[in-house]
Design a protein around this motif. Structure first.
Motif, PDB file in Angstrom:
ATOM      1  N   GLN A  76       0.863  -1.174   0.000  1.00 44.82           N
ATOM      2  CA  GLN A  76       0.000   0.000   0.000  1.00 44.82           C
ATOM      3  C   GLN A  76       0.900   1.224   0.000  1.00 44.82           C
ATOM      4  N   ALA A  77       0.604   2.177  -0.893  1.00 50.62           N
ATOM      5  CA  ALA A  77       1.470   3.353  -0.997  1.00 50.62           C
ATOM      6  C   ALA A  77       0.697   4.502  -1.615  1.00 50.62           C
ATOM      7  N   THR A  78       1.195   5.734  -1.382  1.00 52.78           N
ATOM      8  CA  THR A  78       0.600   6.932  -1.964  1.00 52.78           C
ATOM      9  C   THR A  78       1.151   7.162  -3.361  1.00 52.78           C
ATOM     10  N   LEU A  79       0.265   7.484  -4.307  1.00 50.70           N
ATOM     11  CA  LEU A  79       0.675   7.724  -5.686  1.00 50.70           C
ATOM     12  C   LEU A  79       1.131   9.164  -5.866  1.00 50.70           C
ATOM     13  N   THR A  80       2.120   9.346  -6.742  1.00 57.26           N
ATOM     14  CA  THR A  80       2.589  10.675  -7.099  1.00 57.26           C
ATOM     15  C   THR A  80       2.488  10.853  -8.604  1.00 57.26           C
ATOM     16  N   ASP A  81       2.356  12.089  -9.045  1.00 49.62           N
ATOM     17  CA  ASP A  81       2.235  12.373 -10.468  1.00 49.62           C
ATOM     18  C   ASP A  81       3.482  11.903 -11.212  1.00 49.62           C
ATOM     19  N   GLY A  82       3.267  11.122 -12.280  1.00 48.24           N
ATOM     20  CA  GLY A  82       4.370  10.622 -13.089  1.00 48.24           C
ATOM     21  C   GLY A  82       4.914   9.282 -12.638  1.00 48.24           C
ATOM     22  N   GLY A  83       4.395   8.748 -11.536  1.00 46.00           N
ATOM     23  CA  GLY A  83       4.881   7.462 -11.045  1.00 46.00           C
ATOM     24  C   GLY A  83       4.561   6.325 -12.007  1.00 46.00           C
ATOM     25  N   ILE A  84       5.382   5.266 -11.945  1.00 47.58           N
ATOM     26  CA  ILE A  84       5.192   4.091 -12.791  1.00 47.58           C
ATOM     27  C   ILE A  84       4.762   2.917 -11.917  1.00 47.58           C
ATOM     28  N   LEU A  85       3.608   2.376 -12.225  1.00 49.25           N
ATOM     29  CA  LEU A  85       3.052   1.234 -11.511  1.00 49.25           C
ATOM     30  C   LEU A  85       3.255  -0.004 -12.365  1.00 49.25           C
ATOM     31  N   ARG A  86       3.872  -1.044 -11.807  1.00 48.91           N
ATOM     32  CA  ARG A  86       4.068  -2.292 -12.551  1.00 48.91           C
ATOM     33  C   ARG A  86       3.357  -3.429 -11.848  1.00 48.91           C
ATOM     34  N   LEU A  87       2.561  -4.166 -12.601  1.00 52.49           N
ATOM     35  CA  LEU A  87       1.813  -5.300 -12.066  1.00 52.49           C
ATOM     36  C   LEU A  87       2.636  -6.561 -12.245  1.00 52.49           C
ATOM     37  N   ALA A  88       3.143  -7.114 -11.140  1.00 58.51           N
ATOM     38  CA  ALA A  88       4.027  -8.271 -11.109  1.00 58.51           C
ATOM     39  C   ALA A  88       5.421  -7.856 -11.585  1.00 58.51           C
ATOM     40  N   ARG A  89       6.401  -8.673 -11.275  1.00 59.41           N
ATOM     41  CA  ARG A  89       7.789  -8.314 -11.569  1.00 59.41           C
ATOM     42  C   ARG A  89       8.039  -8.149 -13.059  1.00 59.41           C
ATOM     43  N   SER A  90       7.342  -8.952 -13.883  1.00 64.08           N
ATOM     44  CA  SER A  90       7.554  -8.882 -15.333  1.00 64.08           C
ATOM     45  C   SER A  90       6.280  -8.494 -16.071  1.00 64.08           C
ATOM     46  N   GLY A  91       5.335  -7.850 -15.368  1.00 63.39           N
ATOM     47  CA  GLY A  91       4.049  -7.527 -15.958  1.00 63.39           C
ATOM     48  C   GLY A  91       3.995  -6.152 -16.586  1.00 63.39           C
ATOM     49  N   PRO A  92       2.792  -5.698 -16.939  1.00 62.99           N
ATOM     50  CA  PRO A  92       2.613  -4.422 -17.630  1.00 62.99           C
ATOM     51  C   PRO A  92       2.934  -3.217 -16.741  1.00 62.99           C
ATOM     52  N   ASN A  93       3.424  -2.134 -17.380  1.00 59.80           N
ATOM     53  CA  ASN A  93       3.747  -0.883 -16.708  1.00 59.80           C
ATOM     54  C   ASN A  93       2.666   0.156 -16.993  1.00 59.80           C
ATOM     55  N   ILE A  94       2.248   0.863 -15.955  1.00 60.47           N
ATOM     56  CA  ILE A  94       1.222   1.895 -16.080  1.00 60.47           C
ATOM     57  C   ILE A  94       1.757   3.195 -15.491  1.00 60.47           C
ATOM     58  N   GLN A  95       1.720   4.259 -16.278  1.00 60.36           N
ATOM     59  CA  GLN A  95       2.133   5.568 -15.785  1.00 60.36           C
ATOM     60  C   GLN A  95       0.933   6.291 -15.170  1.00 60.36           C
ATOM     61  N   ILE A  96       1.155   6.923 -14.039  1.00 57.86           N
ATOM     62  CA  ILE A  96       0.100   7.630 -13.312  1.00 57.86           C
ATOM     63  C   ILE A  96       0.275   9.128 -13.540  1.00 57.86           C
ATOM     64  N   ARG A  97      -0.783   9.795 -14.004  1.00 59.58           N
ATOM     65  CA  ARG A  97      -0.774  11.262 -14.116  1.00 59.58           C
ATOM     66  C   ARG A  97      -1.949  11.809 -13.315  1.00 59.58           C
ATOM     67  N   LEU A  98      -1.678  12.783 -12.484  1.00 66.84           N
ATOM     68  CA  LEU A  98      -2.684  13.387 -11.619  1.00 66.84           C
ATOM     69  C   LEU A  98      -2.911  14.832 -12.022  1.00 66.84           C
ATOM     70  N   GLY A  99      -4.178  15.252 -12.104  1.00 65.82           N
ATOM     71  CA  GLY A  99      -4.485  16.643 -12.420  1.00 65.82           C
ATOM     72  C   GLY A  99      -5.041  16.804 -13.807  1.00 65.82           C
ATOM     73  N   SER A 100      -5.837  17.852 -14.013  1.00 65.89           N
ATOM     74  CA  SER A 100      -6.548  18.071 -15.270  1.00 65.89           C
ATOM     75  C   SER A 100      -5.645  18.509 -16.400  1.00 65.89           C
ATOM     76  N   ASP A 101      -4.419  18.942 -16.094  1.00 63.78           N
ATOM     77  CA  ASP A 101      -3.540  19.429 -17.145  1.00 63.78           C
ATOM     78  C   ASP A 101      -2.725  18.313 -17.781  1.00 63.78           C
ATOM     79  N   GLN A 102      -2.949  17.085 -17.346  1.00 62.96           N
ATOM     80  CA  GLN A 102      -2.161  15.972 -17.858  1.00 62.96           C
ATOM     81  C   GLN A 102      -3.030  14.969 -18.597  1.00 62.96           C
ATOM     82  N   ARG A 103      -4.080  15.421 -19.204  1.00 60.95           N
ATOM     83  CA  ARG A 103      -5.029  14.500 -19.822  1.00 60.95           C
ATOM     84  C   ARG A 103      -4.722  14.286 -21.310  1.00 60.95           C
ATOM     85  N   PRO A 104      -4.252  13.100 -21.699  1.00 56.09           N
ATOM     86  CA  PRO A 104      -4.005  12.813 -23.110  1.00 56.09           C
ATOM     87  C   PRO A 104      -5.272  12.313 -23.777  1.00 56.09           C
ATOM     88  N   ALA A 105      -5.194  12.066 -25.077  1.00 54.75           N
ATOM     89  CA  ALA A 105      -6.317  11.423 -25.759  1.00 54.75           C
ATOM     90  C   ALA A 105      -6.456  10.015 -25.218  1.00 54.75           C
TER      91      ALA A 105
END
Length: 472
Positions: A76-105
């Motif tokens: 359990q941990a607090t997320l920060t803007d730009g952090g990389i979340l990886r599911l399992a040691r060799s699994g998929p990577n997900i980038q976290i963006r927080l805030g309305s100014d970081q919204r891509p298509a």
């Protein structure tokens, strides 16, 4: 607002994004009832939860194989803007963006916002029969990811890694070619270094290993499936462990007997079954051609007339299979397993491959065989039935009509999480009704059999093409 972006495993470029504005809880995992569904054998059905805590977000691990935040394993941990979340040691990577100014298509469960250039089939090839890993209804075991070598931590020697690469790609470095040469039956000496078969006599030039009377040329995808050769014929050889339970062995043997007896133009020809060492094997013809997934990627989505005409023969095959005693289920129907063969067959232009994961219906439950997004809820729970194949047929229609995976149109309704075909723009209402019926979460609410689906497709196929089309 929080935006989750799936990153390419090698290039670290964005592959797909999801933006959430009002949710306080976001679930990520392999099951289709998650907000973000990811296909990976190392991802648990419900792997992580992202929870809003006031102005902050925190991540909670639920998966057996663990969750990593910026390279560190966390519970359990607090997320920060730009952090990389990886599911399992060799699994998929997900980038976290927080805030309305970081919204891509972002896709946000709608096809209009999915970038066209992201529709890439990593399985591109002539035979698309074995793609996804097989999961289980239970969470994956803790050692599942540890058995998969990675570039950073592998117990294989350099030669073993090269040989493993050959098993998948058929390509060997020059210094290993001599070790993989077949017995000197072929007398032609002008073959190219990377040739697998002689272009003059058709004999294999190198062999990975031998199973019974078959020379194994290479592996096909995963799950013990191989390209083999015998007496001038190439074959698909599916292995099954004899160490399995007695019921599983009986089911495999019964399946082999049934498939070898069934003759249908949409079905690959099954030749025989045999035992070798601790495994048994089922042998079928090799079907070379272009999958409907590749066809859509190259030529664009189809209209309802084209989809109906392509899938009517598949319904005819399912009628035959589901009427067997016990019924034979495919459990892996999807566009990549529908092949338009290069060599024309007598009465059909389509062959349903991917039978390495087919199953005979038994009273057992608990094993999930299939692909998330194309698999019915009861199939994901390890309780497949003939209606499960109809669910996959409906999901396949979605991809052929739109060019987007069916989970793009899954969302929460008033009571349940399911596919809503009415979200597909400009889709003929009759096709909307057909797809919604086929993909209903309750198998009792779907069409009673493939014959009824065939009749409906025949009705749709008579619509004037200028009136009906797929999504645009």
């Amino acid at each position: 607002m929080i935006t989750l972006t799936l990153l390419h495993p090698v290039q670290a470029t964005p592959v797909q994004s999801w933006t959430f504005e009002n949710e306080n809880l976001i679930r990520i995992g392999r099951a289709v009832d998650n907000h973000v569904v990811l296909y990976s054998a190392v991802v648990s059905r419900h792997h992580v939860e992202l929870r809003r805590k006031g102005l902050q977000w925190e991540v909670v691990n639920l998966g057996t194989n663990g969750t990593y935040l910026d390279g560190k394993r966390i519970q359990q941990a607090t997320l920060t803007d730009g952090g990389i979340l990886r599911l399992a040691r060799s699994g998929p990577n997900i980038q976290i963006r927080l805030g309305s100014d970081q919204r891509p298509a972002t896709p946000s469960a709608r096809m209009e916002t999915v970038p066209e250039g992201r529709l890439v089939d990593v399985e591109k090839g002539t035979y698309s029969g074995e793609e996804e890993a097989i999961g289980t209804a239970a969470e994956p075991s803790s050692h599942a990811e540890d058995s998969t070598p990675t570039s950073s931590s592998s117990s294989l020697t350099a030669q073993e890694e090269e040989e493993a690469e050959f098993a998948v790609t058929g390509q060997l470095p020059v210094h290993l070619l001599s070790e993989w040469r077949a017995p000197p039956a072929c007398q032609h000496n002008h073959a190219q270094e990377n040739d697998i078969f002689c272009i003059d006599c058709g004999l294999p030039l190198r062999v990975w290993k031998t199973l019974g009377n078959y020379q194994i040329i290479r592996a096909l995808g995963q799950s013990n499936v191989y390209l083999g050769w015998r007496s001038g014929l190439t074959a698909v050889i599916k292995g099954h462990s004899l160490a399995a339970s007695r019921d599983e062995i009986r089911a495999f043997q019964r399946q082999a007997q049934q498939l070898c007896k069934i003759q249908h133009p949409v079905l690959p020809q099954f030749w025989e079954a045999f035992e070798c060492g601790s495994d048994s094997y089922l042998v079928s013809e090799m079907v070379y051609g272009q999958s409907l997934k590749q066809r859509v990627q190259e030529q664009g989505s189809m209209n309802v007339i084209e989809v109906s005409r392509w899938l009517i023969p598949v319904c005819e095959l399912l009628e035959v299979l589901h009427q067997q005693d016990p019924p034979v289920l495919h459990l892996h129907i999807r566009p990549s397993n529908l092949i338009h063969p290069y060599v024309k067959r007598q009465t059909t232009e389509l062959v349903l491959v991917g039978w390495g994961k087919a199953a005979v219906l038994t009273s057992e439950s608990g094993t999930f065989i299939g692909t998330v997004g194309y698999s019915a809820p009861e199939q994901q729970e390890g309780k497949p039935e003939p209606a499960s194949d109809l669910f996959a047929l409906g999901a396949t229609m979605v991809y052929l009509l739109t060019g987007y995976e069916p989970e793009t149109y899954f969302r929460w309704g008033t009571r349940e999480y399911r596919l809503y075909a009415e979200d597909i723009p400009h889709l003929d209402p009759r096709m909307v009704d057909l797809i919604n019926c086929l993909t209903h979460p309750d198998p009792r609410e779907r069409y009673p059999n493939a014959g009824e689906v065939k009749k409906r497709l025949q009705e749709i196929a008579t619509i004037t093409p200028t009136v009906s089309s797929g999504a645009s």
